[in-house]
Scaffold this motif. Sequence first.
Motif, PDB file in Angstrom:
ATOM      1  N   GLY A 148      14.020  34.159   6.954  1.00  0.00           N
ATOM      2  CA  GLY A 148      13.041  34.816   7.808  1.00  0.00           C
ATOM      3  C   GLY A 148      12.258  35.873   7.059  1.00  0.00           C
ATOM      4  O   GLY A 148      12.496  36.132   5.884  1.00  0.00           O
ATOM      5  N   CYS A 149      11.355  36.469   7.771  1.00  0.00           N
ATOM      6  CA  CYS A 149      10.498  37.503   7.187  1.00  0.00           C
ATOM      7  C   CYS A 149      11.159  38.880   7.294  1.00  0.00           C
ATOM      8  O   CYS A 149      12.183  39.048   7.961  1.00  0.00           O
ATOM      9  CB  CYS A 149       9.133  37.495   7.864  1.00  0.00           C
ATOM     10  N   LEU A 150      10.567  39.853   6.662  1.00  0.00           N
ATOM     11  CA  LEU A 150      11.092  41.218   6.610  1.00  0.00           C
ATOM     12  C   LEU A 150      11.197  41.853   7.993  1.00  0.00           C
ATOM     13  O   LEU A 150      12.195  42.495   8.317  1.00  0.00           O
ATOM     14  CB  LEU A 150      10.207  42.067   5.695  1.00  0.00           C
ATOM     15  N   CYS A 151      10.210  41.640   8.858  1.00  0.00           N
ATOM     16  CA  CYS A 151      10.221  42.282  10.176  1.00  0.00           C
ATOM     17  C   CYS A 151      10.984  41.480  11.231  1.00  0.00           C
ATOM     18  O   CYS A 151      11.213  41.981  12.333  1.00  0.00           O
ATOM     19  CB  CYS A 151       8.795  42.573  10.651  1.00  0.00           C
ATOM     20  N   VAL A 182       1.950  30.141   3.641  1.00  0.00           N
ATOM     21  CA  VAL A 182       2.239  30.603   4.993  1.00  0.00           C
ATOM     22  C   VAL A 182       3.056  31.884   4.870  1.00  0.00           C
ATOM     23  O   VAL A 182       4.026  31.944   4.116  1.00  0.00           O
ATOM     24  CB  VAL A 182       3.000  29.529   5.797  1.00  0.00           C
ATOM     25  N   PHE A 183       2.633  32.913   5.594  1.00  0.00           N
ATOM     26  CA  PHE A 183       3.262  34.227   5.486  1.00  0.00           C
ATOM     27  C   PHE A 183       3.214  34.932   6.827  1.00  0.00           C
ATOM     28  O   PHE A 183       2.461  34.549   7.722  1.00  0.00           O
ATOM     29  CB  PHE A 183       2.558  35.070   4.412  1.00  0.00           C
ATOM     30  N   CYS A 184       4.014  35.975   6.968  1.00  0.00           N
ATOM     31  CA  CYS A 184       4.008  36.768   8.192  1.00  0.00           C
ATOM     32  C   CYS A 184       2.824  37.729   8.148  1.00  0.00           C
ATOM     33  O   CYS A 184       2.678  38.506   7.201  1.00  0.00           O
ATOM     34  CB  CYS A 184       5.321  37.534   8.337  1.00  0.00           C
ATOM     35  N   GLY A 185       2.008  37.701   9.173  1.00  0.00           N
ATOM     36  CA  GLY A 185       0.845  38.578   9.255  1.00  0.00           C
ATOM     37  C   GLY A 185       1.199  40.017   9.579  1.00  0.00           C
ATOM     38  O   GLY A 185       0.363  40.906   9.436  1.00  0.00           O
ATOM     39  N   THR A 186       2.422  40.275  10.013  1.00  0.00           N
ATOM     40  CA  THR A 186       2.840  41.641  10.314  1.00  0.00           C
ATOM     41  C   THR A 186       3.407  42.330   9.077  1.00  0.00           C
ATOM     42  O   THR A 186       2.954  43.389   8.685  1.00  0.00           O
ATOM     43  CB  THR A 186       3.890  41.654  11.448  1.00  0.00           C
ATOM     44  N   CYS A 187       4.410  41.720   8.447  1.00  0.00           N
ATOM     45  CA  CYS A 187       5.070  42.371   7.307  1.00  0.00           C
ATOM     46  C   CYS A 187       4.621  41.827   5.955  1.00  0.00           C
ATOM     47  O   CYS A 187       4.920  42.423   4.924  1.00  0.00           O
ATOM     48  CB  CYS A 187       6.587  42.271   7.435  1.00  0.00           C
ATOM     49  N   GLY A 188       3.914  40.701   5.933  1.00  0.00           N
ATOM     50  CA  GLY A 188       3.398  40.140   4.691  1.00  0.00           C
ATOM     51  C   GLY A 188       4.370  39.254   3.925  1.00  0.00           C
ATOM     52  O   GLY A 188       4.018  38.724   2.873  1.00  0.00           O
ATOM     53  N   SER A 189       5.578  39.061   4.432  1.00  0.00           N
ATOM     54  CA  SER A 189       6.552  38.233   3.720  1.00  0.00           C
ATOM     55  C   SER A 189       6.051  36.805   3.550  1.00  0.00           C
ATOM     56  O   SER A 189       5.647  36.172   4.526  1.00  0.00           O
ATOM     57  CB  SER A 189       7.872  38.174   4.479  1.00  0.00           C
ATOM     58  N   HIS A 194       6.994  17.164   2.599  1.00  0.00           N
ATOM     59  CA  HIS A 194       7.803  18.285   2.108  1.00  0.00           C
ATOM     60  C   HIS A 194       7.093  19.615   2.345  1.00  0.00           C
ATOM     61  O   HIS A 194       5.884  19.654   2.526  1.00  0.00           O
ATOM     62  CB  HIS A 194       8.058  18.146   0.602  1.00  0.00           C
ATOM     63  N   ILE A 195       7.868  20.680   2.332  1.00  0.00           N
ATOM     64  CA  ILE A 195       7.312  22.024   2.254  1.00  0.00           C
ATOM     65  C   ILE A 195       8.011  22.718   1.094  1.00  0.00           C
ATOM     66  O   ILE A 195       9.034  22.243   0.587  1.00  0.00           O
ATOM     67  CB  ILE A 195       7.494  22.833   3.555  1.00  0.00           C
ATOM     68  N   ARG A 196       7.470  23.846   0.662  1.00  0.00           N
ATOM     69  CA  ARG A 196       8.057  24.605  -0.436  1.00  0.00           C
ATOM     70  C   ARG A 196       8.510  25.956   0.115  1.00  0.00           C
ATOM     71  O   ARG A 196       7.688  26.828   0.376  1.00  0.00           O
ATOM     72  CB  ARG A 196       7.047  24.760  -1.557  1.00  0.00           C
ATOM     73  N   VAL A 197       9.810  26.069   0.294  1.00  0.00           N
ATOM     74  CA  VAL A 197      10.402  27.283   0.848  1.00  0.00           C
ATOM     75  C   VAL A 197      10.484  28.342  -0.238  1.00  0.00           C
ATOM     76  O   VAL A 197      10.861  28.056  -1.376  1.00  0.00           O
ATOM     77  CB  VAL A 197      11.811  26.982   1.424  1.00  0.00           C
ATOM     78  N   ARG A 198      10.151  29.565   0.110  1.00  0.00           N
ATOM     79  CA  ARG A 198      10.287  30.710  -0.795  1.00  0.00           C
ATOM     80  C   ARG A 198      11.726  31.200  -0.680  1.00  0.00           C
ATOM     81  O   ARG A 198      12.149  31.696   0.366  1.00  0.00           O
ATOM     82  CB  ARG A 198       9.313  31.822  -0.420  1.00  0.00           C
ATOM     83  N   LEU A 199      12.491  31.040  -1.742  1.00  0.00           N
ATOM     84  CA  LEU A 199      13.924  31.315  -1.675  1.00  0.00           C
ATOM     85  C   LEU A 199      14.253  32.766  -1.373  1.00  0.00           C
ATOM     86  O   LEU A 199      15.310  33.054  -0.821  1.00  0.00           O
ATOM     87  CB  LEU A 199      14.619  30.884  -2.966  1.00  0.00           C
ATOM     88  N   GLY A 200      13.364  33.685  -1.686  1.00  0.00           N
ATOM     89  CA  GLY A 200      13.612  35.090  -1.391  1.00  0.00           C
ATOM     90  C   GLY A 200      13.704  35.384   0.092  1.00  0.00           C
ATOM     91  O   GLY A 200      14.192  36.436   0.488  1.00  0.00           O
ATOM     92  N   THR A 201      13.279  34.453   0.930  1.00  0.00           N
ATOM     93  CA  THR A 201      13.349  34.640   2.379  1.00  0.00           C
ATOM     94  C   THR A 201      14.675  34.155   2.967  1.00  0.00           C
ATOM     95  O   THR A 201      14.925  34.364   4.147  1.00  0.00           O
ATOM     96  CB  THR A 201      12.199  33.892   3.084  1.00  0.00           C
ATOM     97  N   LEU A 202      15.523  33.538   2.148  1.00  0.00           N
ATOM     98  CA  LEU A 202      16.795  33.011   2.630  1.00  0.00           C
ATOM     99  C   LEU A 202      17.887  34.070   2.589  1.00  0.00           C
ATOM    100  O   LEU A 202      17.810  35.047   1.837  1.00  0.00           O
ATOM    101  CB  LEU A 202      17.236  31.815   1.782  1.00  0.00           C
ATOM    102  N   GLU A 203      18.932  33.841   3.370  1.00  0.00           N
ATOM    103  CA  GLU A 203      20.094  34.726   3.382  1.00  0.00           C
ATOM    104  C   GLU A 203      20.648  34.891   1.959  1.00  0.00           C
ATOM    105  O   GLU A 203      20.510  34.000   1.120  1.00  0.00           O
ATOM    106  CB  GLU A 203      21.159  34.161   4.311  1.00  0.00           C
ATOM    107  N   ARG A 204      21.250  36.004   1.709  1.00  0.00           N
ATOM    108  CA  ARG A 204      21.758  36.349   0.391  1.00  0.00           C
ATOM    109  C   ARG A 204      22.727  35.309  -0.167  1.00  0.00           C
ATOM    110  O   ARG A 204      22.755  35.040  -1.363  1.00  0.00           O
ATOM    111  CB  ARG A 204      22.444  37.709   0.446  1.00  0.00           C
TER     112      ARG A 204
END
Length: 137
Positions: free
Chosen positions: A10-13, A75-82, A94-104
């Motif tokens: 998910g995103c930061l917010c 594709v990004f969150c318009g509120t927090c920018g993630s 397919h889509i390309r997931v940004r791994l930094g958005t995944l759980e630790r």
Amino acid sequence: MGQGRTYAGGCLCGAFQFEVEGPLTNVRLCHCDLCRKANGSAYSANCRVPREMFCITKDEGTLRRYESSPGAWRVFCGTCGSPAYADVERDKDHIRVRLGTLERGAQAEITAHVWTGSKAAWDTIDDDLACYEEGAG
């Protein structure tokens, strides 16, 4: 979804949340100008996953799409920018997931550095992963 392990992201917010089913393989660390600028970092960690293995679980309407190059949307969150994922027209399944958005605890197989010919001068690659001046097939 199928039989693999499911990871939450998910995103930061918290306005946007999703699940993706693994395994998360063939992850590439992209050093291109677009990924650096979109992520504010030396590179973007991207995992190409089948679209049916990706499920949006929460969407408060904050997602935005930006066509950074013809036929490729970030594709990004318009509120927090993630950054969340990329959607590429020539790869509709397919889509390309940004791994930094995944759980630790998400497990991923990083296989290569790509677009190293345009990496930042201050960025040092000091691992044994394959490096490609441009993208890798």
